[in-house]
Write a protein that holds these residues in place. Structure first.
Motif, PDB file in Angstrom:
ATOM      1  N   GLU A  65      14.831   7.002   5.848  1.00  0.00           N
ATOM      2  CA  GLU A  65      15.542   6.292   4.779  1.00  0.00           C
ATOM      3  C   GLU A  65      14.634   5.402   3.935  1.00  0.00           C
ATOM      4  OE1 GLU A  65      19.698   5.010   5.752  1.00  0.00           O
ATOM      5  OE2 GLU A  65      19.006   5.396   7.780  1.00  0.00           O
ATOM      6  N   ILE A  66      13.393   5.247   4.327  1.00  0.00           N
ATOM      7  CA  ILE A  66      12.513   4.410   3.502  1.00  0.00           C
ATOM      8  C   ILE A  66      11.687   5.257   2.526  1.00  0.00           C
ATOM      9  CG2 ILE A  66      12.368   2.567   5.212  1.00  0.00           C
ATOM     10  CD1 ILE A  66       9.348   3.555   5.579  1.00  0.00           C
ATOM     11  N   ASP A  67      11.976   6.535   2.461  1.00  0.00           N
ATOM     12  CA  ASP A  67      11.244   7.367   1.509  1.00  0.00           C
ATOM     13  C   ASP A  67      11.441   6.811   0.094  1.00  0.00           C
ATOM     14  OD1 ASP A  67       9.655   9.454   0.675  1.00  0.00           O
ATOM     15  OD2 ASP A  67      11.341  10.832   0.417  1.00  0.00           O
ATOM     16  N   GLY A  68      10.360   6.456  -0.552  1.00  0.00           N
ATOM     17  CA  GLY A  68      10.435   5.920  -1.913  1.00  0.00           C
ATOM     18  C   GLY A  68      10.712   4.431  -1.983  1.00  0.00           C
ATOM     19  N   ALA A  69      10.879   3.794  -0.833  1.00  0.00           N
ATOM     20  CA  ALA A  69      11.230   2.368  -0.821  1.00  0.00           C
ATOM     21  C   ALA A  69       9.987   1.495  -0.688  1.00  0.00           C
ATOM     22  CB  ALA A  69      12.183   2.080   0.327  1.00  0.00           C
ATOM     23  N   GLU A  70      10.215   0.206  -0.931  1.00  0.00           N
ATOM     24  CA  GLU A  70       9.147  -0.777  -0.742  1.00  0.00           C
ATOM     25  C   GLU A  70       9.476  -1.603   0.497  1.00  0.00           C
ATOM     26  OE1 GLU A  70       6.801  -4.199  -3.261  1.00  0.00           O
ATOM     27  OE2 GLU A  70       8.087  -2.758  -4.291  1.00  0.00           O
ATOM     28  N   ARG A 103       0.836  -1.205   0.000  1.00  0.00           N
ATOM     29  CA  ARG A 103       0.000   0.000   0.000  1.00  0.00           C
ATOM     30  C   ARG A 103       0.866   1.249   0.000  1.00  0.00           C
ATOM     31  NH1 ARG A 103      -4.705  -1.258   4.405  1.00  0.00           N
ATOM     32  NH2 ARG A 103      -5.686  -2.926   3.242  1.00  0.00           N
ATOM     33  N   CYS A 104       0.514   2.188  -0.846  1.00  0.00           N
ATOM     34  CA  CYS A 104       1.193   3.475  -0.835  1.00  0.00           C
ATOM     35  C   CYS A 104       0.864   4.173   0.498  1.00  0.00           C
ATOM     36  CB  CYS A 104       0.731   4.312  -2.020  1.00  0.00           C
ATOM     37  SG  CYS A 104       1.553   5.896  -2.072  1.00  0.00           S
ATOM     38  N   THR A 105       1.909   4.499   1.251  1.00  0.00           N
ATOM     39  CA  THR A 105       1.708   5.017   2.601  1.00  0.00           C
ATOM     40  C   THR A 105       2.453   6.331   2.776  1.00  0.00           C
ATOM     41  OG1 THR A 105       1.597   2.731   3.395  1.00  0.00           O
ATOM     42  CG2 THR A 105       1.946   4.438   5.057  1.00  0.00           C
ATOM     43  N   GLN A 106       1.733   7.352   3.248  1.00  0.00           N
ATOM     44  CA  GLN A 106       2.366   8.638   3.524  1.00  0.00           C
ATOM     45  C   GLN A 106       2.521   8.788   5.023  1.00  0.00           C
ATOM     46  OE1 GLN A 106      -0.399  11.059   1.374  1.00  0.00           O
ATOM     47  NE2 GLN A 106       0.739  10.787  -0.539  1.00  0.00           N
ATOM     48  N   LEU A 107       3.689   9.255   5.419  1.00  0.00           N
ATOM     49  CA  LEU A 107       3.993   9.363   6.843  1.00  0.00           C
ATOM     50  C   LEU A 107       4.664  10.684   7.152  1.00  0.00           C
ATOM     51  CD1 LEU A 107       5.584   5.824   7.233  1.00  0.00           C
ATOM     52  CD2 LEU A 107       3.516   6.579   8.433  1.00  0.00           C
ATOM     53  N   GLU A 108       4.473  11.128   8.378  1.00  0.00           N
ATOM     54  CA  GLU A 108       5.223  12.273   8.875  1.00  0.00           C
ATOM     55  C   GLU A 108       6.049  11.765  10.046  1.00  0.00           C
ATOM     56  OE1 GLU A 108       3.673  16.535   8.930  1.00  0.00           O
ATOM     57  OE2 GLU A 108       3.475  15.881  11.005  1.00  0.00           O
ATOM     58  N   VAL A 109       7.361  11.870   9.929  1.00  0.00           N
ATOM     59  CA  VAL A 109       8.228  11.285  10.955  1.00  0.00           C
ATOM     60  C   VAL A 109       9.253  12.305  11.424  1.00  0.00           C
ATOM     61  CG1 VAL A 109       7.978   8.966   9.963  1.00  0.00           C
ATOM     62  CG2 VAL A 109       9.928  10.387   9.293  1.00  0.00           C
ATOM     63  N   ASN A 110       9.760  12.081  12.630  1.00  0.00           N
ATOM     64  CA  ASN A 110      10.883  12.886  13.111  1.00  0.00           C
ATOM     65  C   ASN A 110      12.164  12.441  12.408  1.00  0.00           C
ATOM     66  OD1 ASN A 110       9.561  14.532  15.049  1.00  0.00           O
ATOM     67  ND2 ASN A 110       9.403  12.740  16.387  1.00  0.00           N
ATOM     68  N   ASP A 111      13.100  13.358  12.288  1.00  0.00           N
ATOM     69  CA  ASP A 111      14.351  13.045  11.591  1.00  0.00           C
ATOM     70  C   ASP A 111      15.093  11.877  12.239  1.00  0.00           C
ATOM     71  OD1 ASP A 111      13.734  15.132  10.002  1.00  0.00           O
ATOM     72  OD2 ASP A 111      15.203  16.521  10.851  1.00  0.00           O
ATOM     73  N   ASN A 112      14.973  11.757  13.569  1.00  0.00           N
ATOM     74  CA  ASN A 112      15.738  10.716  14.270  1.00  0.00           C
ATOM     75  C   ASN A 112      14.883   9.498  14.630  1.00  0.00           C
ATOM     76  OD1 ASN A 112      14.118  11.829  16.161  1.00  0.00           O
ATOM     77  ND2 ASN A 112      15.720  12.186  17.696  1.00  0.00           N
ATOM     78  N   GLU A 113      13.711   9.388  14.017  1.00  0.00           N
ATOM     79  CA  GLU A 113      12.813   8.289  14.372  1.00  0.00           C
ATOM     80  C   GLU A 113      13.216   7.006  13.641  1.00  0.00           C
ATOM     81  OE1 GLU A 113       8.132   8.340  15.541  1.00  0.00           O
ATOM     82  OE2 GLU A 113       8.857   9.670  13.977  1.00  0.00           O
ATOM     83  N   LEU A 114      13.198   5.906  14.376  1.00  0.00           N
ATOM     84  CA  LEU A 114      13.586   4.624  13.782  1.00  0.00           C
ATOM     85  C   LEU A 114      12.412   3.985  13.041  1.00  0.00           C
ATOM     86  CD1 LEU A 114      15.585   3.178  16.805  1.00  0.00           C
ATOM     87  CD2 LEU A 114      16.538   4.011  14.634  1.00  0.00           C
ATOM     88  N   LEU A 115      12.757   3.236  12.005  1.00  0.00           N
ATOM     89  CA  LEU A 115      11.712   2.533  11.260  1.00  0.00           C
ATOM     90  C   LEU A 115      10.931   1.603  12.180  1.00  0.00           C
ATOM     91  CD1 LEU A 115      10.290   1.771   8.641  1.00  0.00           C
ATOM     92  CD2 LEU A 115      12.155   0.155   8.182  1.00  0.00           C
ATOM     93  N   LEU A 116      11.622   0.937  13.091  1.00  0.00           N
ATOM     94  CA  LEU A 116      10.948   0.032  14.035  1.00  0.00           C
ATOM     95  C   LEU A 116       9.837   0.757  14.790  1.00  0.00           C
ATOM     96  CD1 LEU A 116      10.731  -2.632  15.641  1.00  0.00           C
ATOM     97  CD2 LEU A 116      12.555  -1.788  17.113  1.00  0.00           C
TER      98      LEU A 116
END
Ligand code: FES
Ligand code: FES
Length: 150
Positions: free
Chosen positions: A66-71, A11-24
């Motif tokens: 770092e997952i911007d644009g990734a699958e 699913r195409c997902t849009q997120l707003e995250v902090n610069d230091n936030e972990l993917l986990l």
């Protein structure tokens, strides 16, 4: 804060995250994908493994930015696959699951292998060396892995 867009479990997902936030943290706390487990938090155990652009990564060490644009694929993304159905049967038959904490990461690593990454000179011990099982069920894990990847 930064905006990002990636494909998560198809699913195409849009997120707003902090610069230091972990993917986990983003997967578990923003998206409720709690099949991704938190354990060592230092890229040793593999409990937090997810697939990013086809490769297993430790989500405890990857910035969400770092997952911007990734699958991205998490264990929830495998639920409707024939791989998952087969894995359930094989893991059950080999009694591979004890507490189950390592299982999502293991399954994702194995799924990435069956998706064309496993060459003819495969070494499953090496491939699974980043997924630790604290219940020490390695013989049954390897037996199940052999079957799932053959
Ligand atoms: S929690 Fe990420 S590798 Fe252990
Ligand atoms: S089954 Fe418990 S950590 Fe692997």
């Amino acid at each position: 804060m930064m905006q990002l867009e990636s494909t998560i479990n198809g699913r195409c997902t849009q997120l707003e995250v902090n610069d230091n936030e972990l993917l986990l943290d983003v997967l578990r706390d923003h998206l409720g994908l709690t099949g991704t487990k938190r354990s060592c938090e230092v890229e040793v155990c593999g409990a937090c493994t997810v697939i990013v652009d086809g490769l297993p990564v430790s989500s405890c060490m990857l910035l969400a930015s770092e997952i911007d644009g990734a699958e991205v694929v998490t264990i929830e993304g495998l639920r409707d696959t024939t791989f998952y159905e087969r894995a359930q049967e094989v893991f059950t038959r080999h009694a591979t699951v004890q507490c189950g904490f390592c299982t999502p990461g293991l399954l994702l690593t194995l799924w990435s292998l069956t998706d064309g990454r496993l060459g003819p000179l495969r070494d499953l011990r090496e491939e699974l060396s980043g997924n630790l099982c604290r219940c020490t069920g390695y013989q049954s894990i390897l037996a199940a892995a052999e079957e799932l990847t053959s």
